[in-house]
Design a protein around this motif. Sequence first.
Motif, mmCIF file in Angstrom:
data_model
loop_
_atom_site.group_PDB
_atom_site.id
_atom_site.type_symbol
_atom_site.label_atom_id
_atom_site.label_comp_id
_atom_site.label_asym_id
_atom_site.label_seq_id
_atom_site.Cartn_x
_atom_site.Cartn_y
_atom_site.Cartn_z
ATOM 1 N N MET A 247 0.842 -1.173 0.000
ATOM 2 C CA MET A 247 0.000 0.000 0.000
ATOM 3 C C MET A 247 0.886 1.234 0.000
ATOM 4 O O MET A 247 1.888 1.299 0.701
ATOM 5 N N LEU A 248 0.483 2.222 -0.759
ATOM 6 C CA LEU A 248 1.228 3.469 -0.861
ATOM 7 C C LEU A 248 0.589 4.510 0.058
ATOM 8 O O LEU A 248 -0.611 4.780 -0.029
ATOM 9 N N PHE A 249 1.381 5.057 0.950
ATOM 10 C CA PHE A 249 0.902 6.091 1.860
ATOM 11 C C PHE A 249 1.371 7.445 1.357
ATOM 12 O O PHE A 249 2.490 7.581 0.864
ATOM 13 N N ARG A 250 0.507 8.440 1.507
ATOM 14 C CA ARG A 250 0.855 9.810 1.120
ATOM 15 C C ARG A 250 0.415 10.757 2.236
ATOM 16 O O ARG A 250 -0.631 10.543 2.844
ATOM 17 N N ILE A 251 1.216 11.770 2.456
ATOM 18 C CA ILE A 251 0.850 12.795 3.425
ATOM 19 C C ILE A 251 1.024 14.151 2.781
ATOM 20 O O ILE A 251 1.786 14.310 1.826
ATOM 21 N N ASP A 252 0.286 15.111 3.305
ATOM 22 C CA ASP A 252 0.369 16.482 2.808
ATOM 23 C C ASP A 252 0.823 17.368 3.965
ATOM 24 O O ASP A 252 0.027 17.691 4.847
ATOM 25 N N PRO A 253 2.125 17.739 3.983
ATOM 26 C CA PRO A 253 2.637 18.562 5.083
ATOM 27 C C PRO A 253 1.925 19.910 5.214
ATOM 28 O O PRO A 253 1.904 20.495 6.288
ATOM 29 N N GLY A 254 1.307 20.375 4.145
ATOM 30 C CA GLY A 254 0.620 21.672 4.180
ATOM 31 C C GLY A 254 -0.819 21.591 4.641
ATOM 32 O O GLY A 254 -1.475 22.615 4.827
ATOM 33 N N ALA A 255 -1.331 20.397 4.822
ATOM 34 C CA ALA A 255 -2.726 20.232 5.241
ATOM 35 C C ALA A 255 -2.886 20.596 6.713
ATOM 36 O O ALA A 255 -1.959 20.444 7.505
ATOM 37 N N PRO A 256 -4.080 21.063 7.092
ATOM 38 C CA PRO A 256 -4.300 21.428 8.495
ATOM 39 C C PRO A 256 -4.346 20.211 9.422
ATOM 40 O O PRO A 256 -4.095 20.333 10.615
ATOM 41 N N GLU A 257 -4.634 19.035 8.894
ATOM 42 C CA GLU A 257 -4.701 17.820 9.695
ATOM 43 C C GLU A 257 -3.284 17.361 10.038
ATOM 44 O O GLU A 257 -2.410 17.339 9.175
ATOM 45 N N PRO A 258 -3.031 16.976 11.288
ATOM 46 C CA PRO A 258 -1.695 16.514 11.669
ATOM 47 C C PRO A 258 -1.255 15.317 10.824
ATOM 48 O O PRO A 258 -2.084 14.520 10.377
ATOM 49 N N LEU A 259 0.042 15.183 10.656
ATOM 50 C CA LEU A 259 0.583 14.119 9.808
ATOM 51 C C LEU A 259 0.200 12.730 10.326
ATOM 52 O O LEU A 259 -0.167 11.848 9.550
ATOM 53 N N PHE A 260 0.264 12.526 11.650
ATOM 54 C CA PHE A 260 -0.091 11.213 12.199
ATOM 55 C C PHE A 260 -1.552 10.891 11.927
ATOM 56 O O PHE A 260 -1.910 9.742 11.653
ATOM 57 N N ALA A 261 -2.418 11.904 11.967
ATOM 58 C CA ALA A 261 -3.848 11.694 11.708
ATOM 59 C C ALA A 261 -4.092 11.368 10.233
ATOM 60 O O ALA A 261 -4.955 10.548 9.912
ATOM 61 N N GLN A 262 -3.336 12.004 9.347
ATOM 62 C CA GLN A 262 -3.452 11.688 7.924
ATOM 63 C C GLN A 262 -3.084 10.232 7.676
ATOM 64 O O GLN A 262 -3.786 9.509 6.954
ATOM 65 N N LEU A 263 -2.001 9.806 8.278
ATOM 66 C CA LEU A 263 -1.524 8.439 8.102
ATOM 67 C C LEU A 263 -2.519 7.432 8.680
ATOM 68 O O LEU A 263 -2.887 6.441 8.023
ATOM 69 N N ALA A 264 -2.995 7.674 9.885
ATOM 70 C CA ALA A 264 -3.972 6.774 10.510
ATOM 71 C C ALA A 264 -5.256 6.719 9.689
ATOM 72 O O ALA A 264 -5.845 5.644 9.512
#
Length: 117
Positions: A1-18
């Motif tokens: 599975m490919l995970f992606r995060i957006d450092p500029g998003a208002p949601e914390p990075l850990f929450a994006q990943l979860a």
Amino acid sequence: MLFRIDPGAPEPLFAQLAGQVRSAVAGGALAPGERLPSARDLAASLDVNLHTVLRAYQDLRDEGLIELRRGRGAVVSARPATDYAPLHAAIAEVVATSRRLGVAPETTTALLKEALR
């Protein structure tokens, strides 16, 4: 599975990943017993701090969605999954209505998030 995060998003990075793991489990892309990348490998591939990934994994463990096993890493829980079919149908209806009305995906997402609060 490919995970992606957006450092500029208002949601914390850990929450994006979860959230991505939750969606993958709900959508069937991750099956019970399937292993997730090690926290160290995932942190390196996403170029984030190891503790960011560990926080996401700990939250998912606390929800019962994954099990953290010493020496084996994170594994999707073998417990019976919730039946998400009614939710998928409702979301499909929202998407269809949104498209019919010409509402931007970002606006639809914002409205859903607001309704969940």
